[in-house]
Design an enzyme around this catalytic site. Structure first.
Site, PDB file in Angstrom:
ATOM      1  N   LEU A 190       0.694  -1.444  -0.020  1.00 37.72           N
ATOM      2  CA  LEU A 190      -0.033   0.034   0.155  1.00 37.72           C
ATOM      3  C   LEU A 190       0.825   1.263   0.004  1.00 37.72           C
ATOM      4  CD1 LEU A 190      -3.015  -0.890   2.253  1.00 37.72           C
ATOM      5  CD2 LEU A 190      -2.693  -0.593   0.015  1.00 37.72           C
ATOM      6  N   CYS A 225       4.745  -8.200  -2.903  1.00 41.64           N
ATOM      7  CA  CYS A 225       4.319  -9.478  -2.772  1.00 41.64           C
ATOM      8  C   CYS A 225       3.042  -9.537  -1.586  1.00 41.64           C
ATOM      9  CB  CYS A 225       5.276 -10.599  -2.371  1.00 41.64           C
ATOM     10  SG  CYS A 225       4.738 -12.181  -2.232  1.00 41.64           S
ATOM     11  N   ILE A 226       1.926 -10.018  -2.108  1.00 40.48           N
ATOM     12  CA  ILE A 226       0.703 -10.026  -1.561  1.00 40.48           C
ATOM     13  C   ILE A 226       0.232 -11.487  -1.538  1.00 40.48           C
ATOM     14  CG2 ILE A 226      -1.522  -9.118  -0.842  1.00 40.48           C
ATOM     15  CD1 ILE A 226      -0.756  -6.732  -2.858  1.00 40.48           C
ATOM     16  N   GLU A 263      -6.317 -15.070   5.726  1.00 43.96           N
ATOM     17  CA  GLU A 263      -7.640 -15.818   6.225  1.00 43.96           C
ATOM     18  C   GLU A 263      -8.478 -14.637   6.258  1.00 43.96           C
ATOM     19  OE1 GLU A 263      -7.248 -17.591   9.919  1.00 43.96           O
ATOM     20  OE2 GLU A 263      -5.547 -19.026   9.125  1.00 43.96           O
ATOM     21  N   THR A 264      -8.194 -13.305   5.912  1.00 43.79           N
ATOM     22  CA  THR A 264      -9.058 -12.151   6.089  1.00 43.79           C
ATOM     23  C   THR A 264      -9.371 -11.425   4.884  1.00 43.79           C
ATOM     24  OG1 THR A 264      -7.375 -10.395   6.773  1.00 43.79           O
ATOM     25  CG2 THR A 264      -8.540 -11.715   8.608  1.00 43.79           C
ATOM     26  N   HIS A 301      -8.299  -8.615   4.082  1.00 46.13           N
ATOM     27  CA  HIS A 301      -7.167  -7.732   3.950  1.00 46.13           C
ATOM     28  C   HIS A 301      -6.570  -7.969   2.611  1.00 46.13           C
ATOM     29  CE1 HIS A 301      -4.257  -4.809   5.235  1.00 46.13           C
ATOM     30  NE2 HIS A 301      -3.221  -5.675   4.879  1.00 46.13           N
ATOM     31  N   ASN A 350       4.097  -3.178 -13.191  1.00 47.75           N
ATOM     32  CA  ASN A 350       3.628  -3.455 -11.799  1.00 47.75           C
ATOM     33  C   ASN A 350       3.896  -5.013 -11.603  1.00 47.75           C
ATOM     34  OD1 ASN A 350       2.081  -4.263  -9.533  1.00 47.75           O
ATOM     35  ND2 ASN A 350       0.029  -3.412 -10.433  1.00 47.75           N
ATOM     36  N   ARG A 355       6.973 -17.551  -9.112  1.00 48.36           N
ATOM     37  CA  ARG A 355       6.790 -16.284 -10.076  1.00 48.36           C
ATOM     38  C   ARG A 355       8.061 -15.328  -9.596  1.00 48.36           C
ATOM     39  NH1 ARG A 355       2.606 -19.088  -9.200  1.00 48.36           N
ATOM     40  NH2 ARG A 355       0.991 -19.057 -10.962  1.00 48.36           N
TER      41      ARG A 355
END
Length: 154
Positions: free
Chosen positions: A61, A84-85, A89-90, A92, A117, A131
């Site tokens: 972010l 890297c995202i 479990e949420t 978010h 990106n 990746r």
């Protein structure tokens, strides 16, 4: 319209380009690998190490804020977003993935500056690791090719 299409070697000639890289530190083992692959590919494309500015921010972010500052400086031919995202479990994951991607796209359009990106969005660490090298190299090639294209069109 613009004459004959340039050869692929011309499109990937980074010798005269200044590139900015913004790397998120979150999931740092992955983002370090992305950055290493990206910098190696930029070097292979002829981008001088002195023409690369590489900064790190806490997470995906925060990438957009640094990209915006770089874009406003008018010092760069292209920028690269690395992060890297990994799904948790949420909700978010969706928030960070959607907002970081939208911000990168908006900045590229607002500043008419190519931004590659390479913020990975994966289900798990194994997918991210699979990746990291390819996407780092891809980001370098996209940045150089688009910088040359936009310079040609200007």
């Amino acid at each position: 319209m613009f004459g004959a299409e340039k050869g692929s070697a011309d499109k990937l000639d980074g010798r005269k380009l200044a590139i900015g890289i913004v790397q998120a530190r979150f999931n740092e083992s992955i983002t370090n690998a992305l950055a290493d692959a990206c910098r190696q590919e930029l070097a292979a494309l002829g981008v001088d190490a002195k023409s690369i500015t590489h900064v790190k921010v806490p997470g995906a972010l925060e990438v957009a804020s640094a990209l915006q500052a770089m874009a406003e400086s008018d010092k760069y031919d292209a920028l690269i977003a690395l992060g890297c995202i990994i799904r948790g479990e949420t909700y978010h994951f969706e928030l960070v993935a959607n907002e970081s991607g939208a911000a990168v796209t908006r900045l590229a359009l607002d500043y008419q500056l190519p931004i590659a990106n390479a913020i990975l969005t994966t289900e798990n660490l194994v997918q991210a690791q699979a990746r990291q090298d390819e996407k780092g190299r891809d980001a370098a090639r996209v940045a150089v090719e688009m910088a040359n294209l936009l310079n040609e069109l200007a």
